[in-house]
Design a protein around this motif. Structure first.
Motif, PDB file in Angstrom:
ATOM      1  N   GLN A  25       0.822  -1.204   0.000  1.00  0.00           N
ATOM      2  CA  GLN A  25       0.000   0.000   0.000  1.00  0.00           C
ATOM      3  C   GLN A  25       0.860   1.260   0.000  1.00  0.00           C
ATOM      4  O   GLN A  25       0.559   2.240  -0.695  1.00  0.00           O
ATOM      5  N   LEU A  26       1.963   1.223   0.765  1.00  0.00           N
ATOM      6  CA  LEU A  26       2.883   2.368   0.785  1.00  0.00           C
ATOM      7  C   LEU A  26       3.475   2.625  -0.600  1.00  0.00           C
ATOM      8  O   LEU A  26       3.599   3.773  -1.031  1.00  0.00           O
ATOM      9  N   LYS A  27       3.831   1.549  -1.291  1.00  0.00           N
ATOM     10  CA  LYS A  27       4.400   1.701  -2.634  1.00  0.00           C
ATOM     11  C   LYS A  27       3.375   2.283  -3.601  1.00  0.00           C
ATOM     12  O   LYS A  27       3.707   3.134  -4.436  1.00  0.00           O
ATOM     13  N   VAL A  28       2.128   1.850  -3.486  1.00  0.00           N
ATOM     14  CA  VAL A  28       1.066   2.397  -4.335  1.00  0.00           C
ATOM     15  C   VAL A  28       0.898   3.891  -4.069  1.00  0.00           C
ATOM     16  O   VAL A  28       0.768   4.698  -5.002  1.00  0.00           O
ATOM     17  N   GLU A  29       0.913   4.276  -2.794  1.00  0.00           N
ATOM     18  CA  GLU A  29       0.787   5.690  -2.434  1.00  0.00           C
ATOM     19  C   GLU A  29       1.987   6.489  -2.932  1.00  0.00           C
ATOM     20  O   GLU A  29       1.830   7.634  -3.382  1.00  0.00           O
ATOM     21  N   ALA A  30       3.180   5.892  -2.842  1.00  0.00           N
ATOM     22  CA  ALA A  30       4.377   6.569  -3.338  1.00  0.00           C
ATOM     23  C   ALA A  30       4.319   6.748  -4.851  1.00  0.00           C
ATOM     24  O   ALA A  30       4.673   7.811  -5.380  1.00  0.00           O
ATOM     25  N   ASP A  31       3.853   5.717  -5.570  1.00  0.00           N
ATOM     26  CA  ASP A  31       3.695   5.812  -7.027  1.00  0.00           C
ATOM     27  C   ASP A  31       2.715   6.924  -7.389  1.00  0.00           C
ATOM     28  O   ASP A  31       2.956   7.690  -8.342  1.00  0.00           O
ATOM     29  N   SER A  32       1.640   7.011  -6.630  1.00  0.00           N
ATOM     30  CA  SER A  32       0.629   8.045  -6.883  1.00  0.00           C
ATOM     31  C   SER A  32       1.204   9.438  -6.637  1.00  0.00           C
ATOM     32  O   SER A  32       0.971  10.370  -7.427  1.00  0.00           O
ATOM     33  N   ALA A  33       1.969   9.585  -5.548  1.00  0.00           N
ATOM     34  CA  ALA A  33       2.569  10.886  -5.239  1.00  0.00           C
ATOM     35  C   ALA A  33       3.567  11.287  -6.320  1.00  0.00           C
ATOM     36  O   ALA A  33       3.635  12.458  -6.723  1.00  0.00           O
ATOM     37  N   TYR A  34       4.341  10.321  -6.819  1.00  0.00           N
ATOM     38  CA  TYR A  34       5.311  10.623  -7.878  1.00  0.00           C
ATOM     39  C   TYR A  34       4.592  11.032  -9.167  1.00  0.00           C
ATOM     40  O   TYR A  34       5.036  11.951  -9.866  1.00  0.00           O
ATOM     41  N   ALA A  35       3.482  10.367  -9.458  1.00  0.00           N
ATOM     42  CA  ALA A  35       2.738  10.667 -10.679  1.00  0.00           C
ATOM     43  C   ALA A  35       2.182  12.093 -10.661  1.00  0.00           C
ATOM     44  O   ALA A  35       2.098  12.737 -11.708  1.00  0.00           O
ATOM     45  N   ARG A  36       1.809  12.583  -9.478  1.00  0.00           N
ATOM     46  CA  ARG A  36       1.303  13.959  -9.392  1.00  0.00           C
ATOM     47  C   ARG A  36       2.419  14.958  -9.058  1.00  0.00           C
ATOM     48  O   ARG A  36       2.153  16.098  -8.677  1.00  0.00           O
ATOM     49  N   GLU A  37       3.673  14.492  -9.165  1.00  0.00           N
ATOM     50  CA  GLU A  37       4.876  15.310  -9.020  1.00  0.00           C
ATOM     51  C   GLU A  37       5.080  15.846  -7.602  1.00  0.00           C
ATOM     52  O   GLU A  37       5.713  16.885  -7.411  1.00  0.00           O
ATOM     53  N   ASP A  38       4.538  15.125  -6.620  1.00  0.00           N
ATOM     54  CA  ASP A  38       4.812  15.448  -5.222  1.00  0.00           C
ATOM     55  C   ASP A  38       6.005  14.585  -4.805  1.00  0.00           C
ATOM     56  O   ASP A  38       5.872  13.550  -4.148  1.00  0.00           O
ATOM     57  N   TYR A  39       7.203  15.012  -5.191  1.00  0.00           N
ATOM     58  CA  TYR A  39       8.380  14.175  -5.046  1.00  0.00           C
ATOM     59  C   TYR A  39       8.827  14.012  -3.593  1.00  0.00           C
ATOM     60  O   TYR A  39       9.410  12.989  -3.240  1.00  0.00           O
ATOM     61  N   GLU A  40       8.549  14.998  -2.745  1.00  0.00           N
ATOM     62  CA  GLU A  40       8.925  14.885  -1.336  1.00  0.00           C
ATOM     63  C   GLU A  40       8.122  13.786  -0.650  1.00  0.00           C
ATOM     64  O   GLU A  40       8.676  12.964   0.082  1.00  0.00           O
ATOM     65  N   GLU A  41       6.820  13.765  -0.888  1.00  0.00           N
ATOM     66  CA  GLU A  41       5.984  12.713  -0.296  1.00  0.00           C
ATOM     67  C   GLU A  41       6.369  11.348  -0.868  1.00  0.00           C
ATOM     68  O   GLU A  41       6.460  10.357  -0.137  1.00  0.00           O
ATOM     69  N   ALA A  42       6.600  11.298  -2.170  1.00  0.00           N
ATOM     70  CA  ALA A  42       6.987  10.038  -2.808  1.00  0.00           C
ATOM     71  C   ALA A  42       8.299   9.527  -2.221  1.00  0.00           C
ATOM     72  O   ALA A  42       8.437   8.334  -1.924  1.00  0.00           O
ATOM     73  N   GLN A  43       9.255  10.444  -2.024  1.00  0.00           N
ATOM     74  CA  GLN A  43      10.551  10.038  -1.459  1.00  0.00           C
ATOM     75  C   GLN A  43      10.385   9.460  -0.055  1.00  0.00           C
ATOM     76  O   GLN A  43      10.986   8.425   0.277  1.00  0.00           O
ATOM     77  N   GLN A  44       9.570  10.100   0.766  1.00  0.00           N
ATOM     78  CA  GLN A  44       9.371   9.631   2.135  1.00  0.00           C
ATOM     79  C   GLN A  44       8.757   8.233   2.171  1.00  0.00           C
ATOM     80  O   GLN A  44       9.157   7.376   2.969  1.00  0.00           O
ATOM     81  N   LYS A  45       7.806   7.997   1.283  1.00  0.00           N
ATOM     82  CA  LYS A  45       7.123   6.698   1.303  1.00  0.00           C
ATOM     83  C   LYS A  45       7.957   5.608   0.638  1.00  0.00           C
ATOM     84  O   LYS A  45       7.978   4.467   1.117  1.00  0.00           O
ATOM     85  N   TYR A  46       8.648   5.946  -0.428  1.00  0.00           N
ATOM     86  CA  TYR A  46       9.573   4.975  -1.007  1.00  0.00           C
ATOM     87  C   TYR A  46      10.663   4.607  -0.005  1.00  0.00           C
ATOM     88  O   TYR A  46      11.105   3.457   0.050  1.00  0.00           O
ATOM     89  N   GLN A  47      11.095   5.594   0.792  1.00  0.00           N
ATOM     90  CA  GLN A  47      12.142   5.339   1.784  1.00  0.00           C
ATOM     91  C   GLN A  47      11.679   4.319   2.818  1.00  0.00           C
ATOM     92  O   GLN A  47      12.448   3.433   3.212  1.00  0.00           O
ATOM     93  N   LEU A  48      10.426   4.438   3.250  1.00  0.00           N
ATOM     94  CA  LEU A  48       9.881   3.484   4.219  1.00  0.00           C
ATOM     95  C   LEU A  48       9.869   2.065   3.649  1.00  0.00           C
ATOM     96  O   LEU A  48      10.171   1.102   4.346  1.00  0.00           O
TER      97      LEU A  48
END
Length: 252
Positions: A25-48
């Motif tokens: 679920q975290l990866k799905v949320e990170a993919d979604s954040a990256y797709a909408r160009e919210d790279y900070e949120e994507a980075q935090q969730k990919y890091q987890l």
């Protein structure tokens, strides 16, 4: 006692499933954040996710986030980790080269003998898992060829089976050597990336040591001596060596 073991096993399995679902679920949320160009949120969730599992695609995505955030040192770091897990991926290699091109230091590697470069290239064609599958397939082909040699009634087929058996056995051995080398790369991680903006490399493991040269963030080094608590000896691709504080490095 048997009931306790069964209950413990069920609870453990349920916990593992819940953990896997949470990471998915975290990866799905990170993919979604990256797709909408919210790279900070994507980075935090990919890091987890990356802190829990070793996955080339997650490391690659995390590298892309840092690249978008203009943090080239950690972009190089995570692309290097992705490349270590899946060296045959062309996208990983391309983005790693792109990130390296944006770092400050321009280091010319020392010349290697052609057979060393060839062996390194061959080893990095595939990942450890891909080499393992390839070796199994090659060994099965060797068995089929051996069967043709023993059971075929035609001389030409027996001759072909004989030669193919040796060819496939040789390729199986070569594949196992490459797989062993890949395994060694994953287990003995002695390469690191400089993550501090600028670091002065010392002649001795002390602040009072002579200044040898300066390295900037994003530069890759090999750790040759890691016995000390706060310092390690490093070697740069051009052959220069010296001591650097561990806090300035991130091991790949």
């Amino acid at each position: 006692m048997k009931k306790i073991i069964i209950i413990f096993s069920v609870l453990l399995y349920a916990g593992l499933c819940a953990g896997a679902h949470e990471l998915s679920q975290l990866k799905v949320e990170a993919d979604s954040a990256y797709a909408r160009e919210d790279y900070e949120e994507a980075q935090q969730k990919y890091q987890l996710v990356a802190d829990s599992i070793q996955d080339a695609s997650v490391c690659y995505n995390l590298g892309c986030c840092y690249y978008r955030l203009d943090d080239m040192a950690r972009a190089v770091l995570w692309f290097e980790r992705a490349y270590l897990l899946n060296p045959g991926d062309g996208d990983i290699r391309f983005n790693l080269d792109m990130s390296r091109s944006k770092t400050i230091d321009r280091i010319t590697p020392r010349h290697e003998m052609f057979f060393v470069s060839w062996y390194r290239w061959l080893t990095n064609i595939m990942s450890l898992q891909q080499w393992a599958v390839t070796c199994i397939i090659l060994f099965l082909l060797a068995l089929v060829s051996l069967s043709v040699f023993f059971f075929s009634r035609r001389y030409s087929m027996r001759k072909l089976g004989f030669y193919l058996t040796f060819v496939f056995l040789f390729l199986t051995i070569l594949g196992n050597v490459c797989a062993f080398q890949q395994r060694s790369y994953l287990r003995n991680r002695n390469a690191a990336i400089v993550v501090s903006p600028a670091v002065t490399v010392k002649s001795t493991p002390s602040d009072s040591g002579n200044d040898l040269f300066v390295l900037h963030e994003g530069t890759k080094v090999n750790i040759s001596d890691n016995e000390m608590k706060e310092w390690c000896e490093v070697k740069v691709a051009d052959g220069k060596m010296g001591w650097i504080q561990k806090k300035d490095l991130e091991v790949i």
